[in-house]
Design an enzyme around this catalytic site. Structure first.
Site, short mmCIF file in Angstrom:
data_model
loop_
_atom_site.label_atom_id
_atom_site.label_comp_id
_atom_site.label_asym_id
_atom_site.label_seq_id
_atom_site.Cartn_x
_atom_site.Cartn_y
_atom_site.Cartn_z
N ASN A 15 40.68 29.28 50.34
CA ASN A 15 39.22 29.38 50.44
C ASN A 15 38.69 28.57 51.62
O ASN A 15 37.78 29.01 52.34
CB ASN A 15 38.56 28.88 49.16
N ARG B 202 38.76 47.94 49.09
CA ARG B 202 40.07 47.29 49.07
C ARG B 202 40.92 48.02 48.04
O ARG B 202 40.48 48.25 46.92
CB ARG B 202 39.96 45.81 48.68
N HIS C 248 30.05 49.34 50.42
CA HIS C 248 30.59 48.41 49.43
C HIS C 248 30.51 49.00 48.02
O HIS C 248 31.02 48.41 47.07
CB HIS C 248 29.81 47.09 49.51
N TYR D 248 40.54 39.75 38.48
CA TYR D 248 39.08 39.67 38.59
C TYR D 248 38.44 40.28 37.35
O TYR D 248 38.90 41.29 36.84
CB TYR D 248 38.57 40.47 39.81
N ARG E 164 28.72 32.76 40.11
CA ARG E 164 30.02 32.14 40.36
C ARG E 164 30.01 31.25 41.60
O ARG E 164 30.50 30.13 41.58
CB ARG E 164 31.09 33.23 40.55
N HIS F 255 33.80 38.25 38.65
CA HIS F 255 33.43 39.15 39.75
C HIS F 255 32.41 40.20 39.33
O HIS F 255 31.80 40.85 40.18
CB HIS F 255 34.71 39.83 40.28
#
Length: 691
Positions: free
Chosen positions: A52, A383, A443, A476, A572, A600
């Site tokens: 991260n 993804r 997205h 997730y 989050r 998520h």
């Protein structure tokens, strides 16, 4: 105090987004100290923190530096100038990096050693290990190493982003009479950074050595006839954000291929170096990369710490990991002989990953590929992963002659190269591949299947809050909705028409879509809840997202709070809203859940709306609401609405893995009160959904 007396939009009522993201990274780091977790899971959290932070430097700090360098400083709603933000973050990053290595050296490595898992430095090698190390270096490492002596004919090399390198000080002259006194040794990425010793050298446990230890021990062997007086590892982190000017791009795929190469050699933003490296060598590196002392990080361990993540896969120690989890499949799907399409036609199906399996989505596509009545499949991909059953099913469908249209977002950060390869494979199979809309990342997560039934065309849809990535679906938390609702299916069809064709946006009945209607409808629903409170009705908003940064959404929530709406936010990561401020946000509570799974899912609940619940691919961020193609979809089934509401309550009840945001921007771990029952939401959902 009335809202007229307070300017709720004042900068002091907002938290800087970059500082808030850093707070999230620190919460991840704290998981490495959580003794409720198995040891290797704690070690994994330390590695995740490291990863991260790499991205934080590559994107966030690099972006701030660019603003300052080019005199294009943008002051966000919090009012902090980028220079001040960069200064605060630099100080926090220094402290966090030091803490990271302290946790590694003083807690985790000793704890691993107690479990007979040892990472041996060269001073701990027995004579037998030293002999093995010498042989390994000569036969496995030395043949692929290319040391670079520094002189006018060999200037300082262009080193790849985040690669492991060594700076070496030398004495003596080489065969050509050169005596520059310095060399750089890049460590090839093909070499493992962590090496397990042979079984005969791992008596009573597992022993490992780092590539850096092998290099330090045998560095003289690379400079025949000379003496290495010092060898110190270092790593440079570069600006890795891509710079595509949409107005100047004719072929986005071709432009992206060029940008991907430049990412490896962007401007330097951080230098990590062995803490023992002499000042003259450190200063030399700083000059080469045009970095200041503030961008230097001396570390007490491997500079490429994230590469130790492979330790987990190199061990057979299930006792040091979370118990294995097999995601459940709902009983209605598991016990039925009907196809998934037949079942979806009868009722909506909701899946909550990873507690429930992602397999039904894969099976749906496989069944569609082999169903002669299925005519068309349209899908967005953001993804998917290098090896994807989703992609295999799409390839099968295209080869079977079905009309397959895939909207691939090439600019999914750090997955761009993989997505370019994916586009090529699909095109070769006969699928139509488009790249969405230039200037707006696609997205949204949507799948549309068209099937001929009784001489009529029937549509089926999958909508999700997460990616079509089966690996992520095990890590997730996300929602998946399978539906044949006529209005929803028609709306999804219109969105695909917008993505692949051209024309004015068509009227959409049930979905909210960005960049057109999502933001204004969220504001409308928040305002409607505020109006209900003013009329004396019970009013409640629950929002669960990864990030909350959009100023209009935040000020609307402030106004709703002042109207008496109870507001629970489960955010989050980044949260620019300050809760608990009198006259501004006293009815708002913000919590962040950090646990075994990455939270998520994006869910919006409004007590007084109909329907009560919406799920979305979008976070409450400027980029999602204004600069991306996103879908927010209603949950129409009363039964499924009630289920999601109960699952949200699990998160609000959590007193083990939730962190509560304070008005000053700090987070406090929500410990259970003395004598109270411990309640971990993720474990409760695992138990509830184990069907």
């Amino acid at each position: 105090m009335s809202e007229e007396q307070i300017d709720i939009g004042h900068a002091k009522h907002f938290i800087n987004r970059h500082i808030s993201l850093m707070q999230f990274n620190l919460r991840v780091l704290e998981q490495a100290l959580n003794e409720d977790y198995p040891l290797l899971e704690r070690f994994q959290f330390l590695m995740i923190f490291n990863s991260n932070m790499d991205e934080f430097f590559e994107i966030r700090l690099a972006g701030l530096k660019r603003q300052i360098s080019f005199a294009r400083e943008v002051v966000n709603v919090d009012g902090m100038p980028p220079r001040d933000v960069l200064q605060v973050l630099s100080e926090q990053c220094k402290v966090a990096t030091s803490r990271q290595y302290q946790i590694l050296n003083e807690l985790l490595l000793p704890a691993l050693e107690q479990e007979k898992i040892r990472v041996l430095n060269r001073h701990q090698w027995s004579p037998e290990v030293a002999l093995w190390a010498e042989d390994y270096f000569r036969h496995q490492v030395m043949p692929v190493i290319s040391p670079i002596g520094l002189d006018p004919a060999h200037p300082f090399p262009r080193l790849v982003n985040k690669s492991l390198n060594f700076i070496v000080s030398l004495e003596g002259k080489d065969a050509f009479g050169r005596d520059s006194g310095m060399a750089i040794v890049p460590a090839p990425r093909s070499l493992p950074r962590l090496v397990r010793l042979p079984d005969e050298l791992c008596v009573d446990g597992d022993n490992f050595v780092l590539l850096s230890s092998l290099m330090h021990a045998h560095i003289d062997d690379l400079f025949n006839g000379m003496s290495a007086t010092g060898c110190y590892q270092f790593r440079i982190t570069r600006d890795a954000d891509l710079d595509l000017n949409a107005a100047e791009v004719e072929d986005i795929a071709r432009a992206l291929r060029g940008e991907l190469h430049s990412r490896r050699f962007g401007s330097a933003v951080r230098l990590e170096v062995d803490q023992n490296c002499p000042a003259e060598l450190v200063n030399f590196l700083l000059r080469e990369y045009n970095l200041s002392e503030g961008e230097l990080y001396r570390v007490a361990g491997p500079v490429n710490l994230g590469r130790m993540m492979q330790l987990r896969q190199m061990l057979n120690r299930p006792d040091l990991l979370f118990p294995p989890m097999i995601p459940s499949i709902p009983r209605t799907l598991r016990l039925s002989d009907n196809s998934i399409l037949d079942m979806v036609r009868k009722e909506d199906i909701l899946l909550h990953h990873p507690f429930q399996s992602f397999t039904p989505i894969i099976d749906l596509l496989r069944q569609a590929a082999r169903d002669s009545a299925v005519l068309s499949i349209k899908m967005t991909l953001y993804r998917t992963g290098a090896s994807s059953e989703i992609v295999d099913a799409l390839l099968e469908s295209a080869r079977a002659g079905k009309e397959v249209t895939v909207v691939i977002e090439l600019r999914a950060r750090f997955d761009e190269e993989e997505n370019l390869q994916l586009a090529t494979h699909l095109q070769e199979a006969g699928a139509v591949v488009t790249y969405g809309v230039v200037g707006y990342k696609t997205h949204a997560k949507a799948l549309l299947i068209v099937r001929r039934e009784n001489n009529q065309l029937r549509r089926y849809v999958h909508l999700g809050t997460g990616n079509y990535h089966s690996g992520n679906a095990r890590l997730y938390t996300d929602y998946s909705l399978l539906t044949a609702d006529l209005d929803l299916c028609s709306d999804v069809h219109k969105i695909f028409q917008q993505l692949t064709g051209m024309g004015k946006a068509e009227r959409i009945k049930t979905l909210f879509s960005a960049p057109f209607t999502l933001k204004k409808n969220l504001v409308r629903l928040i305002d409607a809840e505020a109006e209900a409170a003013r009329q004396g009705k019970e009013a409640h908003i629950i929002i669960k997202v990864n990030a909350l940064t959009e100023s209009k959404i935040i000020t609307s929530l402030y106004e709703a709070s002042n109207a008496g709406v109870k507001i629970d936010l489960i955010v989050r990561g980044m949260c620019c809203l300050r809760p608990g401020i009198a006259g501004v946000s006293e009815n708002i509570q913000v919590r962040s859940i950090i646990g075994r799974f990455l939270e998520h899912s994006r869910v919006y609940y409004f007590l007084n709306s109909s329907p009560h619940i919406y799920c979305a691919s979008a976070d409450a961020m400027e980029r999602n609401l204004m600069h991306r193609v996103e879908i927010c979809f209603p949950i129409l089934s009363g039964r499924l609405q009630a289920r999601i509401r109960n699952e949200l309550q699990s998160y609000l009840t959590d007193n083990c893995q939730s962190w509560v945001l304070q008005p000053d921007g700090q987070y406090l771990l929500n410990h259970p009160a003395q004598g109270a029952t411990r309640y971990a939401a993720q474990q409760e959902l695992l138990d509830k959904l184990a069907d």
